[in-house]
Design a protein around this motif. Structure first.
Motif, short mmCIF file in Angstrom:
data_model
loop_
_atom_site.label_atom_id
_atom_site.label_comp_id
_atom_site.label_asym_id
_atom_site.label_seq_id
_atom_site.Cartn_x
_atom_site.Cartn_y
_atom_site.Cartn_z
N GLU A 90 0.82 -1.20 0.00
CA GLU A 90 0.00 0.00 0.00
C GLU A 90 0.86 1.26 0.00
OE1 GLU A 90 -3.22 -0.46 2.63
OE2 GLU A 90 -3.74 1.65 2.60
N GLU A 91 1.86 1.27 0.87
CA GLU A 91 2.73 2.47 0.97
C GLU A 91 3.38 2.76 -0.36
OE1 GLU A 91 4.14 1.45 5.49
OE2 GLU A 91 5.68 1.88 3.98
N GLU A 92 3.92 1.71 -0.96
CA GLU A 92 4.68 1.95 -2.19
C GLU A 92 3.81 2.40 -3.34
OE1 GLU A 92 8.44 -0.97 -2.36
OE2 GLU A 92 7.92 0.29 -4.08
N ILE A 93 2.66 1.77 -3.51
CA ILE A 93 1.81 2.15 -4.65
C ILE A 93 1.30 3.57 -4.45
CG2 ILE A 93 -0.31 1.63 -5.88
CD1 ILE A 93 0.23 -1.21 -5.68
N LYS A 94 0.96 3.91 -3.21
CA LYS A 94 0.51 5.28 -2.96
C LYS A 94 1.62 6.26 -3.28
CE LYS A 94 -3.39 5.05 0.06
NZ LYS A 94 -3.59 4.31 1.31
N GLU A 95 2.84 5.91 -2.92
CA GLU A 95 4.00 6.76 -3.18
C GLU A 95 4.20 6.95 -4.67
OE1 GLU A 95 5.97 8.49 -1.18
OE2 GLU A 95 7.05 9.10 -2.98
N ILE A 96 4.06 5.84 -5.42
CA ILE A 96 4.22 5.93 -6.87
C ILE A 96 3.16 6.86 -7.44
CG2 ILE A 96 4.12 4.64 -9.03
CD1 ILE A 96 5.16 2.24 -7.59
N ARG A 97 1.91 6.69 -6.95
CA ARG A 97 0.83 7.50 -7.50
C ARG A 97 1.02 8.96 -7.16
NH1 ARG A 97 -4.80 4.33 -6.39
NH2 ARG A 97 -4.35 2.46 -7.59
N ARG A 98 1.44 9.21 -5.93
CA ARG A 98 1.60 10.59 -5.48
C ARG A 98 2.63 11.33 -6.33
NH1 ARG A 98 2.99 10.11 0.27
NH2 ARG A 98 1.29 8.63 0.21
N SER A 99 3.73 10.64 -6.62
CA SER A 99 4.79 11.33 -7.36
C SER A 99 4.48 11.42 -8.84
CB SER A 99 6.13 10.62 -7.15
OG SER A 99 6.05 9.30 -7.64
N GLY A 100 3.61 10.54 -9.34
CA GLY A 100 3.38 10.53 -10.79
C GLY A 100 2.08 11.16 -11.21
N SER A 101 1.22 11.42 -10.24
CA SER A 101 -0.13 11.81 -10.61
C SER A 101 -0.26 13.32 -10.79
CB SER A 101 -1.08 11.33 -9.52
OG SER A 101 -2.38 11.67 -9.86
N ASN A 102 -1.13 13.70 -11.74
CA ASN A 102 -1.39 15.12 -11.93
C ASN A 102 -2.53 15.59 -11.05
OD1 ASN A 102 0.45 14.79 -13.91
ND2 ASN A 102 -1.02 14.77 -15.58
N LYS A 103 -3.29 14.62 -10.52
CA LYS A 103 -4.47 15.01 -9.78
C LYS A 103 -4.22 14.85 -8.30
CE LYS A 103 -5.99 11.76 -13.14
NZ LYS A 103 -4.85 10.88 -13.08
N ASP A 104 -5.08 15.40 -7.49
CA ASP A 104 -4.91 15.17 -6.05
C ASP A 104 -5.51 13.82 -5.69
OD1 ASP A 104 -7.39 17.33 -6.24
OD2 ASP A 104 -7.81 15.59 -4.98
N LEU A 105 -5.12 13.35 -4.56
CA LEU A 105 -5.35 11.95 -4.25
C LEU A 105 -6.82 11.60 -4.07
CD1 LEU A 105 -3.17 9.92 -4.16
CD2 LEU A 105 -3.21 9.95 -1.69
N ASP A 106 -7.61 12.53 -3.59
CA ASP A 106 -9.00 12.19 -3.28
C ASP A 106 -9.81 11.80 -4.51
OD1 ASP A 106 -9.74 14.28 -0.39
OD2 ASP A 106 -8.91 12.28 -0.64
N SER A 107 -9.55 12.52 -5.59
CA SER A 107 -10.32 12.17 -6.78
C SER A 107 -9.54 11.24 -7.70
CB SER A 107 -10.71 13.45 -7.52
OG SER A 107 -9.53 14.15 -7.87
N ALA A 108 -8.57 10.56 -7.16
CA ALA A 108 -7.78 9.64 -7.99
C ALA A 108 -8.63 8.46 -8.43
CB ALA A 108 -6.57 9.14 -7.20
N THR A 109 -8.31 7.94 -9.59
CA THR A 109 -9.03 6.75 -10.05
C THR A 109 -8.58 5.55 -9.23
OG1 THR A 109 -7.30 6.43 -11.67
CG2 THR A 109 -9.31 7.51 -12.42
N GLU A 110 -9.35 4.51 -9.33
CA GLU A 110 -9.04 3.34 -8.52
C GLU A 110 -7.82 2.62 -9.02
OE1 GLU A 110 -13.76 2.79 -7.95
OE2 GLU A 110 -12.64 2.24 -9.75
N PHE A 111 -7.53 2.72 -10.27
CA PHE A 111 -6.38 2.02 -10.81
C PHE A 111 -5.54 2.99 -11.61
CE2 PHE A 111 -3.79 -1.00 -12.85
CZ PHE A 111 -3.78 -0.74 -14.21
N GLU A 112 -4.26 2.94 -11.41
CA GLU A 112 -3.35 3.77 -12.19
C GLU A 112 -2.43 2.85 -12.97
OE1 GLU A 112 -2.59 7.13 -12.20
OE2 GLU A 112 -4.05 7.86 -10.75
#
Lengths: 457, 193
Positions: A90-112
């Motif tokens: 969980e920690e790692e995938i969230k970290e990957i998403r946080r650093s790569g995502s253009n959107k904020d986390l709350d409205s993130a899609t379920e799968f990246e």
């Protein structure tokens, strides 16, 4: 012409006779008698110290040779090859998403699409280095112990070292091996003969006493047959009658090491051949627990026989190796819960071999038993430490698996071994399907969590 | 460090591999040991069964795709040089040992991305189709979610990445969707020696 040969023949005979007598006397005085009495001259420890000094010198020479040629010396790393982060899925995938995502986390899609990075990296990491497969092959050494079995630095060996190695070879195969083989035959022969004799006596105190003495004596001879230098720690915790002794398993020699310091009831399957002969005669003198091949499959039968034995407080403690297979002595693998369901007090024992003098691990897929024993007997020595840990019992509300893990952790801690949850049976079998689904469960839980967050906001 | 070449005499093509991939002599030696440990029947190559003998890999949801990255289509065995070349993708990007230009290095960010792209694009047609993406999701989640749930999740992620709306994600679109990610950090494995 005949006169020419005769004197030589005579001389040869005389010489052979003398050397044989000297040999047998030395053997008797220095090895067999102390074994019977249970004392030690300290010769083996002196031998060990001398060997260590020689090994250190050899390693220094190797390093010097390497430096002269300006090469880095190959140094095996016995632990990890690669740096692994101890982060969770969980920690790692969230970290990957946080650093790569253009959107904020709350409205993130379920799968990246980047989620796959985690699984890809973990997968390749396990290909490069995993905790399990390396436990089934011999440990690598950091210094050279003059056995060519494990050395990558051949081209740095100077003339002096080669001579030393050659000398070592001569001593090991020419002197030590025959000596040890003789002792081994003596020890085993005596064991079979004497236990059969004792079997003729009526059951009673005398029989038990004699059986104890005979077993100890023969095992001590076998210990000397391997030049095993054993240090026993905390002997006040030695297993008592009516208990169960559990230990980590590295090789069949473990049995000899433990049984030369105390009397145990062995547990195992009846084999054919020489092994079977030994087993059958041993059980005449003392109630060991041998199972027929067919009985081994029947878990209830096994459990019943073991618990019957344990309940009789006059009987010797049972010796069990719960890992079920030989592991290379760098880790302790899963303990099978069967031994921990029987009841009674458990006496854990940790055995740690010093690999510098000879690797005791039996890689049964690579070497057969005879080959293995020959390798053992032509090594320098078998040096190990045995720790008798304080007795443990199953606590209230603890099930057999938890108890087994608790004992395993204690043994691993004492012996300085890595405590693994993996099953030693993975040496031969495949991973159970339940493990395969774990990662998927974790990932799905994480995605569902994200979904819930979204539906709340 | 001096010349290390003679230490690897027993490994075929060691110098070429070192130059090509940027691994040091010590790394190649360690990888060779690992290769031999995994090569159970000593055939000189790793097959599917050898990979399946690694318990930690078997528990990985996308293990077949990872194994497929080593066993290129048509071959059922990977030899040591190919093994090393695949692993070279996971070298940290800042290790500047390789002599080839930075574009061709195995561990360049582009090559790393290509590696991941191929994990999705199993039929190697250069595009990730909806079916392929759905398959990946199915593998990562197996029994945990229903087909409809997976379908909708897939659609959402697909629409975001498929910029020209041609129902396929090309490598450039893939690259664009991950442009903010520090690829080299997330896809690197560091040696301890």
């Amino acid at each position: 012409m005949e006169f020419f040969f005769n004197p030589f023949d005579n001389l040869l005979c005389i010489l052979l006779g003398i050397s044989f007598t000297v040999w047998v006397t030395l053997l008797l005085v220095f090895i067999i008698v102390p074994a019977i009495l249970g004392v030690s001259f300290g010769i083996r420890r002196l031998y060990m110290k001398t060997l260590l000094k020689i090994f250190e010198w050899a390693t220094l020479r190797l390093e010097r040779g390497a430096k002269e040629k300006n090469h880095p010396l190959y140094k095996p790393y016995s632990n990890a090859l690669i740096a692994k982060e101890p982060t969770s899925l969980e920690e790692e995938i969230k970290e990957i998403r946080r650093s790569g995502s253009n959107k904020d986390l709350d409205s993130a899609t379920e799968f990246e699409m980047s989620d796959i990075f985690y699984f890809a990296r973990r997968g390749v990491e396990s290909i490069m280095d995993d905790e399990v497969t390396k436990r089934f092959s011999a440990e690598e050494l950091e210094s050279w112990n003059l056995l060519t079995r494990s050395n990558y630095n051949f081209h740095y060996i100077s003339l002096r070292l080669t001579v030393l190695w050659g000398l070592g070879l001569l001593i090991r195969y020419g002197l030590l091996l025959p000596l040890r083989v003789t002792l081994a035959f003596t020890g085993v022969g005596l064991l079979v003969f004497l236990t059969s004799l004792i079997g003729l006596l009526p059951n009673g105190r005398m029989k038990n006493l004699l059986s104890e003495k005979v077993h100890l004596m023969c095992y001590r001879i076998c210990v000397r047959a391997l030049t095993a230098i054993i240090t026993y720690h905390d002997s006040e915790n030695k297993p008592k009658n009516g208990g169960i002794c559990v230990a980590n398993h590295t090789s069949p020699i473990d049995v000899i090491i433990l049984a030369s310091d105390g009397c145990y009831a062995m547990v195992g399957q009846i084999h054919g051949g020489l092994m079977g002969v030994i087993q059958r005669s041993m059980v005449k003198a003392c109630p060991h627990i041998w199972f027929e091949r067919s009985e081994v499959k029947d878990r209830h039968l096994v459990a019943k026989r073991l618990s019957d034995h344990v309940e009789d407080k006059t009987k010797l403690p049972i010796l069990i190796f719960p890992e079920g297979t030989c592991i290379n002595n760098t880790s302790v693998m899963m303990f099978k819960k069967g031994s921990f369901e029987i009841g009674g007090t458990v006496y854990p024992v940790a055995i740690k071999y010093d690999p510098r003098f000879g690797d005791a691990f039996w890689n049964s897929s690579k070497f057969g038993m005879v080959n293995y024993l020959l390798r053992m007997m032509s090594s320098w020595a078998i040096v190990c430490s045995v720790w008798y840990l304080p007795p443990m019992s199953r606590e209230e509300g603890e099930d057999a698996v938890q108890f087994a893990n608790r004992v395993k952790a204690a043994i691993a801690r004492q012996g300085g071994l890595v405590d693994l949850l993996w099953d030693g049976g993975l040496k031969r079998d495949k991973v159970k399907d339940t493990f395969k689904e774990e990662q998927q469960k974790l990932y799905s839980k994480m995605l569902v969590g994200t979904q819930e967050n979204r539906s709340r906001s | 460090m001096g010349s290390n070449k003679s230490t690897l005499q027993h490994i075929p093509n060691a110098e070429e591999l070192m130059e090509e991939t940027g691994f040091s002599a010590a790394h190649i030696q360690r990888l060779y040991d690992r290769f031999q440990l995994l090569d159970r029947d000593q055939m000189g190559g790793l097959r599917n069964e050898d990979f399946e003998a690694i318990p930690e890999l078997v528990t990985n949801p996308i293990k077949d795709r990872i194994i497929g990255a080593f066993l290129s289509p048509g071959k059922d065995m990977v030899d040591f040089p190919s093994f090393v070349r695949v692993l070279a993708h996971f070298q940290p990007t800042n290790s500047k040992r390789s002599k080839t230009s930075s574009q061709e290095q195995y561990n360049s960010p582009t090559r790393k991305l290509q590696f991941v792209f191929q994990l999705y694009d199993q039929d190697r047609d250069g595009k990730i189709s909806k079916t392929e993406m759905l398959q990946v999701l199915q593998e990562m989640l197996r029994m945990e979610e229903t087909d409809e749930q997976l379908q909708s999740v897939m659609e959402k992620a697909f629409q975001e990445a498929d910029l020209d709306q041609d129902d396929a994600i090309s490598f450039d679109e893939f690259k664009k969707s991950l442009e903010k990610l520090d690829i080299s950090e997330k896809m690197s494995i560091g040696f301890l020696c």
